[in-house]
Design a protein around this motif. Sequence first.
Motif, PDB file in Angstrom:
ATOM      1  N   ILE A 257      42.220  -1.224  28.458  1.00 51.73           N
ATOM      2  CA  ILE A 257      43.419  -1.275  27.973  1.00 51.73           C
ATOM      3  C   ILE A 257      44.779  -1.488  27.850  1.00 51.73           C
ATOM      4  CG2 ILE A 257      41.618  -1.178  26.025  1.00 51.73           C
ATOM      5  CD1 ILE A 257      43.915   0.523  24.700  1.00 51.73           C
ATOM      6  N   ARG A 258      45.510  -2.187  27.213  1.00 51.25           N
ATOM      7  CA  ARG A 258      46.783  -1.952  27.795  1.00 51.25           C
ATOM      8  C   ARG A 258      47.348  -1.958  25.896  1.00 51.25           C
ATOM      9  NH1 ARG A 258      50.212  -5.721  25.889  1.00 51.25           N
ATOM     10  NH2 ARG A 258      48.814  -8.487  25.404  1.00 51.25           N
ATOM     11  N   PRO A 259      48.404  -0.930  25.528  1.00 54.23           N
ATOM     12  CA  PRO A 259      49.326  -0.529  24.492  1.00 54.23           C
ATOM     13  C   PRO A 259      49.587  -2.018  24.010  1.00 54.23           C
ATOM     14  CG  PRO A 259      50.179   0.324  26.605  1.00 54.23           C
ATOM     15  CD  PRO A 259      49.226  -0.122  27.341  1.00 54.23           C
ATOM     16  N   ALA A 260      48.877  -2.270  22.681  1.00 59.50           N
ATOM     17  CA  ALA A 260      49.821  -3.318  21.599  1.00 59.50           C
ATOM     18  C   ALA A 260      50.649  -2.766  21.608  1.00 59.50           C
ATOM     19  CB  ALA A 260      48.476  -3.396  20.974  1.00 59.50           C
ATOM     20  N   VAL A 275      54.029   3.460  23.240  1.00 58.07           N
ATOM     21  CA  VAL A 275      55.051   3.892  21.791  1.00 58.07           C
ATOM     22  C   VAL A 275      56.174   5.147  22.677  1.00 58.07           C
ATOM     23  CG1 VAL A 275      56.460   3.980  20.156  1.00 58.07           C
ATOM     24  CG2 VAL A 275      54.877   1.807  20.105  1.00 58.07           C
ATOM     25  N   LEU A 276      56.833   5.287  22.869  1.00 56.61           N
ATOM     26  CA  LEU A 276      57.081   6.708  23.204  1.00 56.61           C
ATOM     27  C   LEU A 276      57.765   7.259  21.837  1.00 56.61           C
ATOM     28  CD1 LEU A 276      59.467   6.402  26.268  1.00 56.61           C
ATOM     29  CD2 LEU A 276      57.727   6.434  26.439  1.00 56.61           C
ATOM     30  N   VAL A 277      57.160   8.455  21.845  1.00 52.67           N
ATOM     31  CA  VAL A 277      57.189   9.961  20.669  1.00 52.67           C
ATOM     32  C   VAL A 277      57.553  11.188  20.472  1.00 52.67           C
ATOM     33  CG1 VAL A 277      56.371   8.102  19.008  1.00 52.67           C
ATOM     34  CG2 VAL A 277      55.179   9.378  20.185  1.00 52.67           C
ATOM     35  N   VAL A 288      60.436   5.588  12.166  1.00 55.64           N
ATOM     36  CA  VAL A 288      59.513   4.872  12.998  1.00 55.64           C
ATOM     37  C   VAL A 288      59.227   5.704  13.474  1.00 55.64           C
ATOM     38  CG1 VAL A 288      58.919   3.045  14.232  1.00 55.64           C
ATOM     39  CG2 VAL A 288      61.206   2.584  13.008  1.00 55.64           C
ATOM     40  N   PHE A 289      57.950   6.052  13.412  1.00 55.08           N
ATOM     41  CA  PHE A 289      56.658   7.038  14.086  1.00 55.08           C
ATOM     42  C   PHE A 289      55.735   6.084  14.242  1.00 55.08           C
ATOM     43  CE2 PHE A 289      58.228   9.296  10.515  1.00 55.08           C
ATOM     44  CZ  PHE A 289      59.060   9.966  10.320  1.00 55.08           C
ATOM     45  N   ALA A 290      54.920   6.540  16.012  1.00 52.45           N
ATOM     46  CA  ALA A 290      53.225   6.086  16.054  1.00 52.45           C
ATOM     47  C   ALA A 290      52.099   6.880  16.286  1.00 52.45           C
ATOM     48  CB  ALA A 290      54.217   5.387  17.186  1.00 52.45           C
ATOM     49  N   ALA A 291      51.133   6.261  16.669  1.00 46.21           N
ATOM     50  CA  ALA A 291      50.256   7.413  16.588  1.00 46.21           C
ATOM     51  C   ALA A 291      49.209   6.059  17.419  1.00 46.21           C
ATOM     52  CB  ALA A 291      50.059   8.015  15.247  1.00 46.21           C
ATOM     53  N   GLY A 292      48.135   7.481  18.121  1.00 45.21           N
ATOM     54  CA  GLY A 292      47.085   6.896  18.033  1.00 45.21           C
ATOM     55  C   GLY A 292      46.967   6.947  19.493  1.00 45.21           C
ATOM     56  N   ASP A 293      46.139   5.331  20.052  1.00 41.92           N
ATOM     57  CA  ASP A 293      46.210   4.457  21.189  1.00 41.92           C
ATOM     58  C   ASP A 293      47.268   4.037  22.217  1.00 41.92           C
ATOM     59  OD1 ASP A 293      43.218   5.165  21.005  1.00 41.92           O
ATOM     60  OD2 ASP A 293      42.573   3.291  21.347  1.00 41.92           O
ATOM     61  N   VAL A 294      48.641   3.516  21.063  1.00 37.78           N
ATOM     62  CA  VAL A 294      50.301   3.041  21.662  1.00 37.78           C
ATOM     63  C   VAL A 294      50.563   4.212  21.729  1.00 37.78           C
ATOM     64  CG1 VAL A 294      50.532   3.336  18.776  1.00 37.78           C
ATOM     65  CG2 VAL A 294      50.920   0.940  21.124  1.00 37.78           C
ATOM     66  N   ALA A 295      50.776   5.414  21.471  1.00 36.85           N
ATOM     67  CA  ALA A 295      51.237   6.126  21.550  1.00 36.85           C
ATOM     68  C   ALA A 295      51.397   7.168  22.541  1.00 36.85           C
ATOM     69  CB  ALA A 295      51.068   7.425  20.314  1.00 36.85           C
ATOM     70  N   SER A 296      52.704   7.340  23.379  1.00 32.76           N
ATOM     71  CA  SER A 296      52.973   8.113  24.979  1.00 32.76           C
ATOM     72  C   SER A 296      53.444   9.003  24.099  1.00 32.76           C
ATOM     73  CB  SER A 296      53.668   7.133  25.584  1.00 32.76           C
ATOM     74  OG  SER A 296      54.288   7.450  26.337  1.00 32.76           O
ATOM     75  N   HIS A 297      53.016   9.903  24.428  1.00 34.53           N
ATOM     76  CA  HIS A 297      53.533  11.575  22.828  1.00 34.53           C
ATOM     77  C   HIS A 297      53.533  12.251  24.317  1.00 34.53           C
ATOM     78  CE1 HIS A 297      49.428  13.041  22.665  1.00 34.53           C
ATOM     79  NE2 HIS A 297      49.911  14.020  23.135  1.00 34.53           N
ATOM     80  N   ASP A 298      54.811  13.396  23.692  1.00 32.76           N
ATOM     81  CA  ASP A 298      55.499  14.374  24.565  1.00 32.76           C
ATOM     82  C   ASP A 298      54.351  15.574  23.923  1.00 32.76           C
ATOM     83  OD1 ASP A 298      56.814  16.108  26.377  1.00 32.76           O
ATOM     84  OD2 ASP A 298      59.286  16.302  24.811  1.00 32.76           O
ATOM     85  N   HIS A 299      53.385  16.496  24.771  1.00 26.07           N
ATOM     86  CA  HIS A 299      53.080  17.112  24.308  1.00 26.07           C
ATOM     87  C   HIS A 299      53.012  18.510  24.996  1.00 26.07           C
ATOM     88  CE1 HIS A 299      49.048  19.919  23.902  1.00 26.07           C
ATOM     89  NE2 HIS A 299      48.271  18.870  23.457  1.00 26.07           N
ATOM     90  N   PRO A 300      52.795  19.400  24.820  1.00 23.74           N
ATOM     91  CA  PRO A 300      53.693  20.222  24.698  1.00 23.74           C
ATOM     92  C   PRO A 300      52.537  21.726  26.047  1.00 23.74           C
ATOM     93  CG  PRO A 300      52.836  21.727  22.609  1.00 23.74           C
ATOM     94  CD  PRO A 300      52.485  19.855  23.146  1.00 23.74           C
TER      95      PRO A 300
END
Length: 427
Positions: A257-260, A275-277, A288-300
């Motif tokens: 898949i690709r992010p929607a 989506v960079l979060v 504006v926030f994002a979560a789930g498959d679409v979110a590229s999150h900064d993990h510790p």
Amino acid sequence: MGAGADLEPIVQSQAVPTHENSIVILGAGMSGGVAARTLREEGYDGTIVLIGHEPTPPFGRPPLSKTYLRGEETLDGWMVVPERWYEDNRVVRVHATATRLDTDTHQVHLQEGGPVPFDRLLITTGGLNRTLEVPGAELAGVHQLRTVAESDAIKQESRHGARAVVVGMGFIGSEVAASLTQMGVRVAAVLPGASPLESVLGPEVGQVMASIHRGAGVELLSRSEVVRFEGAHRVERAITRQGRRLPCDFAVVSVGIRPAVDALASSGVAVENGVLVDELCRTNVPEVFAAGDVASHDHPLFGRIRVEHYNNAEKQGAAAARSMLGIGAPYAYVHTFWSDQYDLKLEYVGHVRRWDQFIVRGSLDERRFLGFYLADGAVKAAVGVNRGGDPELDEHGEMAAAARLVAKRAQPDPPALADETRDLNDL
């Protein structure tokens, strides 16, 4: 900006209540549904609008490639909440496709109907299936799998004795190949690598998966690709790069898949493989926030990652909802996921793409083992095949112990990891 009468013409079932503040959730999958539920559980009393292009209420997708596809289970138990809950809790469901996000005016524009205003926005649009750009891909009988309708269409094709070509043997492709085989369909699977799931789990586990599928009757065409589908009115065969002609009654394409994020173009929301979060699920645009498959999150622990699994969608949706209310904490979930194929149960904890050691505890040949992925001496991830327990449910199981090793950045002695007599909790 409150949500008011402008929304009423486009909602499915109920008028939008008028409050001084409003939260719009763009995307009505697992993350969006969990976020809506969490907002109410945490006491948010303002307007919640949930926008999604699929007609079904938010639910977990895992059964679509497994028990639901095989006709063994309905989706009732996978709903985030019963459908009645949304009306009872004043969550307005809008069945529509978003075309544009205007962060200056705080509005989501839809394909049909007026714009939806918001004070705070959560983007949970998930992903879209990647397509196979080859001649004949548009033929009837060439399927993809992400929605209920697509699972139903594959189920309709899956009569006993039918022939299917599965393109791609990642998690969805592997699960579909297994389910079709269990339903009596003769499956040929075409994959670019040497073995199923090799790019995620490594060659050792990939070889185990290959032997399981071949043992069940799947023809694996490794290091290959489909270059075209052929047929008069619907697909009749798939042609590989090497010239193999694979007769088929239908095909399932599963190439990721690709992010929607199409609706976010020109919105100012930063996008790069999703989506960079930050660690609180916040984008670069205020409110504006994002979560789930679409979110590229900064993990510790793992740095910037985007995860496409059910457990993350569920937990990050809740985390983002709390962050929107100002009561959130850094999202430090040690990622887990699972896969069921035939009688095999696979569990995974952590996240790693490159490793320099793979340590096995148990037996690859017997298909019952734990595998540990080490990079620079530290345990980054672990996999359990028919062993270890569910790390989400059994805190005393081996996979839960492995998750603690990952969380602590532990650097155990590799022989100790392989030693069945050593308690993982002591390492």
